[in-house]
Design an enzyme around this catalytic site. Structure first.
Site, short mmCIF file in Angstrom:
data_model
loop_
_atom_site.label_atom_id
_atom_site.label_comp_id
_atom_site.label_asym_id
_atom_site.label_seq_id
_atom_site.Cartn_x
_atom_site.Cartn_y
_atom_site.Cartn_z
N TRP A 1 0.79 -1.23 0.00
CA TRP A 1 0.00 0.00 0.00
C TRP A 1 0.83 1.28 0.00
O TRP A 1 0.28 2.36 -0.14
CB TRP A 1 -0.89 0.01 1.26
CG TRP A 1 -0.09 -0.36 2.49
CD1 TRP A 1 -0.01 -1.60 3.06
CD2 TRP A 1 0.78 0.48 3.25
NE1 TRP A 1 0.86 -1.59 4.12
CE2 TRP A 1 1.35 -0.31 4.26
CE3 TRP A 1 1.13 1.83 3.18
CZ2 TRP A 1 2.27 0.19 5.19
CZ3 TRP A 1 2.03 2.34 4.10
CH2 TRP A 1 2.60 1.53 5.09
N ASN A 2 2.14 1.21 0.20
CA ASN A 2 2.86 2.47 0.49
C ASN A 2 3.04 3.37 -0.74
O ASN A 2 3.08 4.59 -0.61
CB ASN A 2 4.18 2.21 1.23
CG ASN A 2 5.17 1.42 0.42
OD1 ASN A 2 4.81 0.74 -0.53
ND2 ASN A 2 6.42 1.50 0.81
N LYS B 1 -2.86 -8.70 -7.12
CA LYS B 1 -3.49 -8.70 -5.80
C LYS B 1 -2.85 -7.54 -5.04
O LYS B 1 -1.66 -7.54 -4.75
CB LYS B 1 -3.20 -10.03 -5.06
CG LYS B 1 -3.86 -10.11 -3.69
CD LYS B 1 -2.83 -10.04 -2.57
CE LYS B 1 -3.46 -10.09 -1.21
NZ LYS B 1 -4.05 -8.80 -0.78
N HIS B 2 -3.69 -6.53 -4.75
CA HIS B 2 -3.14 -5.36 -4.04
C HIS B 2 -3.42 -5.52 -2.54
O HIS B 2 -4.09 -6.45 -2.11
CB HIS B 2 -3.79 -4.07 -4.58
CG HIS B 2 -2.83 -2.92 -4.63
ND1 HIS B 2 -1.96 -2.64 -3.60
CD2 HIS B 2 -2.60 -1.97 -5.57
CE1 HIS B 2 -1.24 -1.58 -3.92
NE2 HIS B 2 -1.60 -1.15 -5.12
N SER B 3 -2.88 -4.57 -1.76
CA SER B 3 -3.09 -4.61 -0.31
C SER B 3 -4.57 -4.47 0.02
O SER B 3 -5.30 -3.76 -0.68
CB SER B 3 -2.39 -3.42 0.33
OG SER B 3 -1.14 -3.79 0.79
N SER C 1 6.35 -7.06 2.95
CA SER C 1 7.16 -7.31 4.15
C SER C 1 7.87 -8.66 4.04
O SER C 1 7.55 -9.49 3.19
CB SER C 1 6.25 -7.33 5.37
OG SER C 1 5.37 -8.44 5.25
N GLU D 1 10.68 -8.17 -3.37
CA GLU D 1 11.15 -6.83 -3.00
C GLU D 1 10.63 -6.57 -1.59
O GLU D 1 9.46 -6.23 -1.42
CB GLU D 1 10.57 -5.79 -3.96
CG GLU D 1 11.02 -5.94 -5.39
CD GLU D 1 12.41 -5.41 -5.62
OE1 GLU D 1 12.95 -4.72 -4.72
OE2 GLU D 1 12.97 -5.68 -6.69
N CYS E 1 10.27 1.58 1.84
CA CYS E 1 11.21 0.47 2.10
C CYS E 1 12.63 1.00 2.17
O CYS E 1 13.45 0.53 2.96
CB CYS E 1 11.08 -0.58 1.01
SG CYS E 1 11.16 0.08 -0.65
N GLU F 1 12.74 -3.36 11.31
CA GLU F 1 12.38 -2.28 10.39
C GLU F 1 11.28 -1.47 11.06
O GLU F 1 10.25 -2.03 11.45
CB GLU F 1 11.86 -2.85 9.07
CG GLU F 1 11.38 -1.75 8.13
CD GLU F 1 10.73 -2.26 6.85
OE1 GLU F 1 10.04 -3.30 6.88
OE2 GLU F 1 10.91 -1.60 5.80
#
Ligand code: NAP
Length: 467
Positions: free
Chosen positions: A130-131, A154-156, A207, A228, A262, A359
């Protein structure tokens, strides 16, 4: 319903979306697979105009598209416009450079005329975070559209509207059905799609936890994957660095996108002689940030993306402090209903503090004091991650020598970390594997197929292994 658009500035539920049905999944896979076979008959150049059209449409609708981002995940409207423009740049770049980048490579050999041709492999499953809701899609979409790999997205679960908007632009540009099909998949449904024989590659940005799970599914079904993942990038300030330059970059590197990047600099490793001044000036920069409505141009501190994101970050800071870290600045509540987190500076983080290897996905800077260049490099490398990094030094040459010793995927000297379509993006260690963008990302999901042609088979004079 798991997929929801909730405005993190005022917590308003704007829209919910039902999960994908079996029929939708089956339709998406059939569409994608048919398109793959159709595209195989067409040259790469046949898709160039459509990808430019996608870039043009994004620019024309920039304001509308940017607002969707701001309302859905809270980023500042100016940053949202920047993301839309970056997507258009990426689309234009791959439209213009893919044909050349996918030319056969000729190999000199005694076996005959040998070439490695670059062919599409089939439908890809992409799982995105989502970022940067559009940019993350575009990093995979633009190169693979040109290669000829149709995609299922498939998105968040907290950025469904961005996924819908992106898919609409692709359709509106006249790209064939199946080029990119957005599906509101549950985690189990993602595994189900990956298992399907028509899926030939899996690209995930997210993540470490999500990456590990999706990479396992890809491994189980022997699908090539690129991951990633997260990072805890070091920002190294050497003793000869110019602090004016450093501060300008450092505050932005931690607070941009409310610190939810990230490659945000998360660990500031500062030479002893500059440490006190660095802390003072970094705190002054953080203090200037003004929380408010991210749609308002005057706001400079956006809310975090969700209530969950804020809770997670607050717990990490609380745990760090309980384990001995000191709050040099921030960590005070912000009196607004949204998911705001005051930019915070933590110091005195010992190696056994849970924060040391974590993180922190929000505007929290960990600052470390080091007594030598060797100690700075050692600390920078003492991380489970290896995504990006920044080194500031009095000269680019000196900075480069240090950069060469940092174990990471990308490192910038005397500069903020840039993302541009021509630069490869990706990391090592638990930051994942593979690269997106650039000529490397273009070939992430291609069949590099060897074709050798010879007029006369010559068994008697053959060298090497003859099979
Ligand atoms: P996340 O929880 O891993 O989610 C990312 C995507 O993976 C979402 O679409 C999520 O869907 C999906 N997902 C998670 N677990 C899954 C599973 N078991 N099966 C199938 N799909 C699954 O990551 P996030 O918290 O949204 O994103 C932030 C993280 O992404 C940070 O660690 C950040 O550093 C990293 N990131 C890396 C890069 C890079 O290029 N290296 C870029 C941006 C962000 P749901 O929403 O439905 O769970």
């Amino acid at each position: 319903m798991a997929y929801k658009t909730i405005n993190p500035y005022n917590n308003e539920l704007i829209k919910e979306y039902p999960n994908a049905t079996d029929a939708e999944i089956s339709n998406a896979l059939a569409l994608g697979d048919n398109l793959y076979h159709q595209w195989k008959k067409e040259p790469v150049s046949s898709r160039q105009a459509k990808l430019h059209e996608i870039a043009d449409l994004m620019r024309q609708k920039s304001e509308e598209l940017a607002k969707v981002l701001t309302v859905e995940m809270g980023k500042l409207i100016g940053e949202a416009r920047g993301e839309v423009e970056l997507c258009a740049l990426i689309a234009d770049y791959f439209a213009d450079h893919s044909e050349a980048g996918l030319q056969p490579t000729v190999i000199k050999t005694s076996a005959g005329d040998a070439q490695v041709v670059k062919e599409a492999v089939g439908v890809l499953m992409m799982v995105e975070p989502w970022n940067f809701p559009y940019y993350q899609i575009m990093r995979v979409f633009a190169p693979n559209f040109m290669v000829g790999n149709p995609m299922v997205l498939k998105h968040s679960s907290n950025t469904p509207t961005s996924a819908v908007e992106f898919e609409k632009i692709v359709k509106e540009a006249g790209a064939p059905d199946g080029s990119l099909t957005n599906l509101f998949l549950s985690h189990d449904q993602v595994d189900q799609v990956i298992a399907d024989p028509r899926i030939q590659g899996v690209a995930l940005t997210g993540s470490e936890r999500g990456g590990s799970s999706v990479a396992q599914a890809a491994g189980k079904y022997l699908k090539k994957s690129s991951m990633e993942l997260g990072g805890s990038d070091a920002f190294v300030v050497l003793a000869d660095a110019d602090l004016d330059q450093v501060i300008k970059t450092a505050a932005r590197a931690r607070a941009y996108n409310a610190g939810q990047v990230c490659t945000s600099s998360k660990r500031f490793i500062v030479a002893d002689s500059l440490y006190d001044e660095f802390l003072k000036r970094m705190a002054a920069e953080f203090d200037k940030l003004k929380p408010g409505d991210p749609l308002d141009e005057k706001t400079t501190l956006a809310p975090l993306s969700s209530a969950k994101a804020k809770q997670t970050l607050q717990k990490q800071v609380d745990d760090a402090v309980a384990a001995g870290a000191k709050v040099y600045f921030g960590n005070q509540p912000i009196d607004l209903p949204g998911q705001f987190f005051q930019p915070t500076i933590l110091t005195d983080i010992a190696k056994d503090n849970p924060a040391f290897y974590q993180e922190m996905f929000g505007p929290v800077a960990q600052v470390y004091r080091v007594s030598s260049e060797e100690a700075a490099i050692e600390l920078a490398n003492d991380s489970h991650y290896g995504l990006g990094g920044i080194v500031f030094s009095g000269t680019a040459e000196h900075g480069k020598k240090v950069a060469e010793q940092i174990e990471t995927g990308m490192v910038f000297v005397n500069s903020p970390l840039y993302t541009l379509p021509e630069l490869p993006f990706g990391g090592i260690k638990r930051s994942g594997y593979g690269r997106e963008m650039s000529s490397i990302g273009l070939k992430a999901f291609v069949n590099e197929k060897l074709i050798v042609t010879s007029d006369h088979p010559d068994f008697n004079n053959a060298k090497g292994g003859l099979f």
